[in-house]
Write an enzyme that holds these catalytic residues in place. Structure first.
Site, PDB file in Angstrom:
ATOM      1  N   LYS A 244      13.212  -3.528   8.110  1.00  7.26           N
ATOM      2  CA  LYS A 244      12.227  -3.617   9.236  1.00  7.26           C
ATOM      3  C   LYS A 244      11.069  -2.490   8.652  1.00  7.26           C
ATOM      4  O   LYS A 244      11.587  -1.377   8.125  1.00  7.26           O
ATOM      5  CB  LYS A 244      12.694  -3.024  10.350  1.00  7.26           C
ATOM      6  CG  LYS A 244      11.630  -3.493  11.489  1.00  7.26           C
ATOM      7  CD  LYS A 244      11.950  -5.071  11.804  1.00  7.26           C
ATOM      8  CE  LYS A 244      11.291  -5.302  13.084  1.00  7.26           C
ATOM      9  NZ  LYS A 244      11.788  -6.633  13.623  1.00  7.26           N
TER      10      LYS A 244
HETATM   11  N1  GLU Z   1      10.275  -9.923  13.353  1.00  6.31           N
HETATM   12  C1  GLU Z   1      10.968 -10.925  13.673  1.00  6.31           C
HETATM   13  C2  GLU Z   1      12.467 -10.555  14.197  1.00  6.31           C
HETATM   14  O1  GLU Z   1      12.421  -9.525  14.559  1.00  6.31           O
HETATM   15  C3  GLU Z   1      11.079 -11.900  12.289  1.00  6.31           C
HETATM   16  C4  GLU Z   1      11.644 -11.193  11.122  1.00  6.31           C
HETATM   17  C5  GLU Z   1      11.671 -12.172   9.906  1.00  6.31           C
HETATM   18  O2  GLU Z   1      11.329 -13.392  10.035  1.00  6.31           O
HETATM   19  O3  GLU Z   1      11.839 -11.797   8.786  1.00  6.31           O
HETATM   20  O4  GLU Z   1      13.099 -11.251  14.075  1.00  6.31           O
END
Ligand code: GLU
Length: 429
Positions: free
Chosen positions: A119
């Site tokens: 993240k």
């Molecule tokens: N931000 C989204 C989540 O928290 C998608 C992450 C992604 O597709 O890599 O799942």
């Protein structure tokens, strides 16, 4: 003899109910104990692989340079490249990004896609920044992360306050440095640049598929099911719209500023156009205004918190009056609240399953980019449904088998998968 696992657990404990990394760790510990996880695997899996902190100089429109702080945490690579979104917000913290990166690892494992978790976050106030400033911030952040991201390393995606445009800038910057176009470096891109049909709607659609499965267990039909949604962005707004389209009675919805409620059901397409035109839900006729706090306490069949962390805590959990809690957001419920909801008999669709539709279609996007061959939208949606339903069933069966709540079952499912792969690979120590 000292128990290294217990010692480790004490080392990480604190009393802050709202610290997301501690909230994640508490669930991890419980599931690890129930699984009898090997202490070596436990020690490796409960911490991130890598935490990056970068300082990002950006030339502001006024001409001066402002330096922003950014993070990228790569939690786990055991099952494949790390994967996860990037959020822009004034209150992002490293602990939050750490928790979110771990949740990505567990989320990918729950739906069985071959990714680890990561993240990113940048401390900034995107609402006060121009497009030019956001573009320069994104490009420099990408340049700082250049050695750490890539289709086989770590694949970013949108999250709070980032979108397709942000992904296009990241893809372009990365490609410029490489010398050729690398569209699989990010997902959630515009369709024209290698994005996948259905990606934008995927998280909301995943919430819908989970809710459909849960509702069947209560012998309800969409028409007989009232739904309250917190949030009206990519998850809440699209989720509410899709639920409305299949006949659910969406009685309340909100955005950051507050919400609206009508016990007879809201016309969601109308509400969303109102929101788009007015940038607020305030003043919407045909409904009663409610605060975000009040909205969570409305009596309903399905409550879907689709905004942010720590919405349901020990303070308000006993006033939650839903049958099913569908966690579209990451980490909306604290561990203390979990216990209260469990005692009340609320059926929880945990975040690491409920909002996994986004990363599932991100996986499909990455696959399509690497093949250079793109699928029809109905193919994407059908594959998404297959994955979500299979994971929902797997998780519910596991919960029954071990007589644990669904969140614990989700962690057990995920940890077991990551542990198995880590053990096969061996720990390079
Ligand atoms: N931000 C989204 C989540 O928290 C998608 C992450 C992604 O597709 O890599 O799942």
């Amino acid at each position: 003899m000292a128990n290294p696992m217990a010692d480790d657990m004490r080392r990480f404990k604190s009393s802050d109910e709202k610290n997301p990394f501690e909230a994640m760790s508490e669930r991890f510990d419980r599931a690890a104990q129930l699984l009898g996880l090997d202490p070596d695997l436990y020690a490796v899996m409960r911490v991130p692989s890598r935490e990056l902190k970068v300082y990002i100089p950006v030339r502001m429109d006024s001409g001066h340079i402002e330096v922003f702080e950014g993070f990228r945490v790569q939690h786990n690579f055991a099952r494949g490249p790390a994967k996860g979104g990037i959020r822009y917000a004034p209150d992002v913290t490293l602990d939050e990004v750490k928790a979110l990166s771990a949740w990505m690892t567990w989320k990918c494992a729950v739906v069985n896609v071959p990714f680890g978790g990561a993240k990113g976050g940048v401390i900034c106030n995107p609402i006060q920044m121009s497009q030019g400033e956001l573009e320069r911030l994104t490009r420099r952040y990408t340049a700082e992360l250049f050695d750490f991201i890539g289709p086989d390393r770590d694949v970013p995606a949108p999250d709070m306050n980032t979108n397709e445009q942000t992904m296009a800038w990241i893809m372009d910057t990365y490609s410029m440095h490489k010398g050729y176009t690398v569209n699989a470096v990010v997902t959630g891109k515009p369709i024209a640049l290698g994005g996948s049909l259905g990606r934008r709607e995927a998280t909301g659609r995943g919430v819908l598929f989970c809710v459909n499965e849960a509702v069947k267990r209560f012998n309800l039909t969409p028409e007989k099911t009232s739904v309250v949604v917190q949030g009206s962005g990519n998850v809440g707004g699209i989720g509410a719209q899709l639920m409305y389209e299949v006949g659910y009675k969406v009685t309340a919805i909100s955005d950051v500023g507050g919400g609206i409620y009508n016990s007879n059901g809201l016309n969601i397409p109308q509400v969303l156009s109102y929101l788009q035109a007015n940038k607020t839900l305030e003043g919407y006729k045909e409904a009663e205004q409610v605060s975000n706090k009040e909205l969570l306490e409305i009596e309903c069949d399905v409550l879907a918190p689709c905004a942010t962390e720590n919405q349901i805590t020990s303070e308000n959990a006993d006033r939650i009056k839903c049958k099913i809690l569908a966690e579209g957001a990451n980490g909306p419920t604290t561990p203390k609240a979990d216990k209260i909801l469990h005692d009340k008999g609320i059926f929880v669709i945990p975040d690491i399953l409920a909002n996994a539709g986004g990363v599932t279609v991100s996986y499909f996007e990455w696959v399509q980019d690497r093949m250079g061959y793109f699928w029809r939208e109905d193919e994407v949606n059908q594959r998404l449904e297959e994955k979500m339903v299979a994971s929902f069933i797997e998780l519910s069966n596991l919960a029954e088998l071990h007589n644990v709540d669904t969140r614990t079952a989700a962690y057990m499912l995920a940890i077991d998968r990551v542990a198995f792969d880590t053990k096969m690979r061996g720990i390079y120590a």
